[in-house]
Enzyme design. Structure first.
Site, PDB file in Angstrom:
ATOM      1  CG  HIS A 131      11.010  11.454   1.323  1.00 52.40           C
ATOM      2  ND1 HIS A 131      10.091  12.408   1.678  1.00 52.40           N
ATOM      3  CD2 HIS A 131      11.361  10.799   2.467  1.00 52.40           C
ATOM      4  CE1 HIS A 131       9.881  12.337   2.993  1.00 52.40           C
ATOM      5  NE2 HIS A 131      10.641  11.366   3.493  1.00 52.40           N
ATOM      6  CE  LYS A 135       7.693   9.036   1.379  1.00 55.18           C
ATOM      7  NZ  LYS A 135       7.466   7.777   2.111  1.00 55.18           N
TER       8      LYS A 135
HETATM    9  N1  LIG Z   1       8.131   5.576   9.844  1.00 57.32           N
HETATM   10  C1  LIG Z   1       9.414   5.801   9.559  1.00 57.32           C
HETATM   11  O1  LIG Z   1      10.203   6.253  10.407  1.00 57.32           O
HETATM   12  C2  LIG Z   1       9.911   5.483   8.192  1.00 57.32           C
HETATM   13  C3  LIG Z   1       9.045   4.937   7.294  1.00 57.32           C
HETATM   14  N2  LIG Z   1       9.493   4.503   6.075  1.00 57.32           N
HETATM   15  C4  LIG Z   1       8.514   3.799   5.266  1.00 57.32           C
HETATM   16  O2  LIG Z   1       8.801   2.402   5.375  1.00 57.32           O
HETATM   17  C5  LIG Z   1       8.452   1.729   4.174  1.00 57.32           C
HETATM   18  C6  LIG Z   1       9.654   0.925   3.659  1.00 57.32           C
HETATM   19  O3  LIG Z   1      10.693   1.803   3.324  1.00 57.32           O
HETATM   20  P1  LIG Z   1      12.040   1.257   2.638  1.00 57.32           P
HETATM   21  O4  LIG Z   1      12.662   0.197   3.459  1.00 57.32           O
HETATM   22  O5  LIG Z   1      12.816   2.474   2.302  1.00 57.32           O
HETATM   23  O6  LIG Z   1      11.438   0.613   1.297  1.00 57.32           O
HETATM   24  P2  LIG Z   1      12.066  -0.552   0.397  1.00 57.32           P
HETATM   25  O7  LIG Z   1      11.328  -0.511  -0.899  1.00 57.32           O
HETATM   26  O8  LIG Z   1      13.549  -0.446   0.385  1.00 57.32           O
HETATM   27  O9  LIG Z   1      11.663  -1.890   1.190  1.00 57.32           O
HETATM   28  C7  LIG Z   1      10.365  -2.402   1.246  1.00 57.32           C
HETATM   29  C8  LIG Z   1      10.447  -3.922   1.210  1.00 57.32           C
HETATM   30  O10 LIG Z   1       9.159  -4.479   1.478  1.00 57.32           O
HETATM   31  C9  LIG Z   1       9.105  -5.705   0.762  1.00 57.32           C
HETATM   32  N3  LIG Z   1       7.738  -6.208   0.658  1.00 57.32           N
HETATM   33  C10 LIG Z   1       6.850  -6.125  -0.368  1.00 57.32           C
HETATM   34  N4  LIG Z   1       5.707  -6.774  -0.069  1.00 57.32           N
HETATM   35  C11 LIG Z   1       5.862  -7.281   1.184  1.00 57.32           C
HETATM   36  C12 LIG Z   1       5.037  -8.055   2.053  1.00 57.32           C
HETATM   37  N5  LIG Z   1       3.801  -8.447   1.698  1.00 57.32           N
HETATM   38  N6  LIG Z   1       5.525  -8.369   3.278  1.00 57.32           N
HETATM   39  C13 LIG Z   1       6.758  -7.991   3.658  1.00 57.32           C
HETATM   40  N7  LIG Z   1       7.593  -7.274   2.856  1.00 57.32           N
HETATM   41  C14 LIG Z   1       7.153  -6.919   1.651  1.00 57.32           C
HETATM   42  C15 LIG Z   1       9.757  -5.375  -0.574  1.00 57.32           C
HETATM   43  O11 LIG Z   1      10.186  -6.559  -1.237  1.00 57.32           O
HETATM   44  C16 LIG Z   1      10.910  -4.471  -0.134  1.00 57.32           C
HETATM   45  O12 LIG Z   1      12.119  -5.183   0.036  1.00 57.32           O
HETATM   46  C17 LIG Z   1       7.930   2.816   3.232  1.00 57.32           C
HETATM   47  O13 LIG Z   1       6.528   2.865   3.329  1.00 57.32           O
HETATM   48  C18 LIG Z   1       8.527   4.100   3.804  1.00 57.32           C
HETATM   49  O14 LIG Z   1       7.758   5.243   3.505  1.00 57.32           O
HETATM   50  C19 LIG Z   1      10.788   4.642   5.698  1.00 57.32           C
HETATM   51  C20 LIG Z   1      11.694   5.223   6.541  1.00 57.32           C
HETATM   52  C21 LIG Z   1      11.322   5.702   7.863  1.00 57.32           C
HETATM   53  O1  LIG Z   2      10.078   6.576   2.408  1.00 57.26           O
HETATM   54  C1  LIG Z   2      10.948   7.049   3.174  1.00 57.26           C
HETATM   55  O2  LIG Z   2      12.160   6.928   2.951  1.00 57.26           O
HETATM   56  C2  LIG Z   2      10.503   7.748   4.392  1.00 57.26           C
HETATM   57  N1  LIG Z   2       9.243   7.676   4.700  1.00 57.26           N
HETATM   58  C3  LIG Z   2       8.617   8.210   5.852  1.00 57.26           C
HETATM   59  C4  LIG Z   2       7.526   9.174   5.482  1.00 57.26           C
HETATM   60  O3  LIG Z   2       6.790   8.897   4.504  1.00 57.26           O
HETATM   61  O4  LIG Z   2       7.373  10.195   6.156  1.00 57.26           O
HETATM   62  C5  LIG Z   2       9.596   8.721   6.887  1.00 57.26           C
HETATM   63  C6  LIG Z   2      10.884   9.266   6.362  1.00 57.26           C
HETATM   64  O5  LIG Z   2      10.707  10.587   5.966  1.00 57.26           O
HETATM   65  C7  LIG Z   2      11.494   8.417   5.262  1.00 57.26           C
END
Ligand SMILES: NC(=O)C1=CN([C@@H]2O[C@H](COP(=O)(O)OP(=O)(O)OC[C@H]3O[C@@H](n4cnc5c(N)ncnc54)[C@H](O)[C@@H]3O)[C@@H](O)[C@H]2O)C=CC1
Ligand SMILES: O=C(O)C1=N[C@H](C(=O)O)C[C@H](O)C1
EC number: 1.17.1.8
Length: 233
Positions: A131, A135
């Site tokens: 990743h 992350k």
């Molecule tokens: N399940 C899936 O398909 C996927 C999961 N993810 C996960 O999603 C999460 C977010 O990923 P990204 O957008 O890439 O991260 P990012 O760091 O770009 O965005 C996270 C946002 O959450 C905000 N935040 C912090 N505290 C908060 C609160 N109390 N309430 C609401 N927002 C708050 C931050 O200010 C930040 O803008 C990570 O845990 C990642 O691993 C990411 C991509 C796909």
């Molecule tokens: O943090 C990410 O970007 C992603 N997080 C998810 C994970 O922890 O598996 C899903 C995806 O791979 C992207």
């Protein structure tokens, strides 16, 4: 549908684009702890925030009778509490470590391969996830789900980051700039290797899956998974 976004980072912004294209309205963008949310406007909430924020957001939505989709990873120590809260409030909740259709098909393939390999003791399994460097959690939620798919179908008992002992699945986590998410499951024997691999080219698949899950969950009650949403097995 009126959608509230909890987390307006890389994923929140991508989900906004896709939701608007599908004629939804973004009624709230919550990017930090917030106390003044108007829950009466919200049909469904989508949480892609941070490991230390996800459970609080899920709890808040369930206690206000708002269905919630969470893709945030790294908070699963509280997953059972979220399930209990959902039942207590007669709410609706989906967590998925990965919302993309491709990865959910890959999960099925992983379980099928694990079943085939269960009786092949000459092979040992290992996983790698790669990743982007922002992350926060390791291993990825997706790698944990893949490891659980192997554990459920073989006599492997556990997974471990980096090195692993007997009947433990070693997971290697690499961080390389601009990598949306690559997962490999490999089986090694003395004479050959078998590998399956999923590579995300961008974040659109994750975001589209989350919006589809949000559309699916409205007017339902219960704790669901992407298997339910995608009608897989
Ligand atoms: N399940 C899936 O398909 C996927 C999961 N993810 C996960 O999603 C999460 C977010 O990923 P990204 O957008 O890439 O991260 P990012 O760091 O770009 O965005 C996270 C946002 O959450 C905000 N935040 C912090 N505290 C908060 C609160 N109390 N309430 C609401 N927002 C708050 C931050 O200010 C930040 O803008 C990570 O845990 C990642 O691993 C990411 C991509 C796909
Ligand atoms: O943090 C990410 O970007 C992603 N997080 C998810 C994970 O922890 O598996 C899903 C995806 O791979 C992207």
């Amino acid at each position: 549908m009126n959608i509230a976004l909890f987390g307006y980072g890389k994923m929140g912004k991508m989900i906004e684009k896709i939701a608007i294209k599908r004629n939804h309205i973004i009624v709230a963008k919550i990017d930090l702890d917030a106390t003044d949310i108007n829950f009466s406007d919200i049909d469904v909430a989508i949480d892609f925030s941070m490991p230390n924020a996800a459970f609080g957001n899920i709890k808040n939505c369930l206690e206000h009778n708002v269905p919630i989709i969470s893709g945030t990873t790294g908070w699963l120590q509280d997953y059972q509490k979220a399930v209990e809260l959902c039942k207590k409030n007669n709410g609706a909740f989906i967590y998925a470590s990965n919302f993309s259709l491709g990865v959910n098909l890959f999960f099925e393939l992983n379980s099928y391969l694990a079943k085939l390999m269960a009786s092949q003791d000459q092979y040992s399994v290992a996983m790698e996830e790669i990743h982007h460097t922002q992350k926060l959690d390791a291993p990825s939620g997706t790698a944990i789900t893949l490891a659980e798919g192997v554990i459920d179908n073989t006599d492997y008992a556990n997974w471990k980051l980096d090195s692993a002992g007997d009947r433990e699945i070693p997971i290697t986590a690499k961080r390389i700039a601009d990598t949306p998410g690559t997962h490999t499951v490999s089986y090694e024997s003395e004479v050959d290797s078998i590998e399956i691999k999923h590579t995300a080219h961008n974040r659109e698949g994750f975001a589209l899956g989350a919006v589809i899950a949000a559309e699916w969950i409205v007017r339902k009650t219960g704790v669901f998974t992407m298997k339910d949403v995608l009608n897989l097995s």
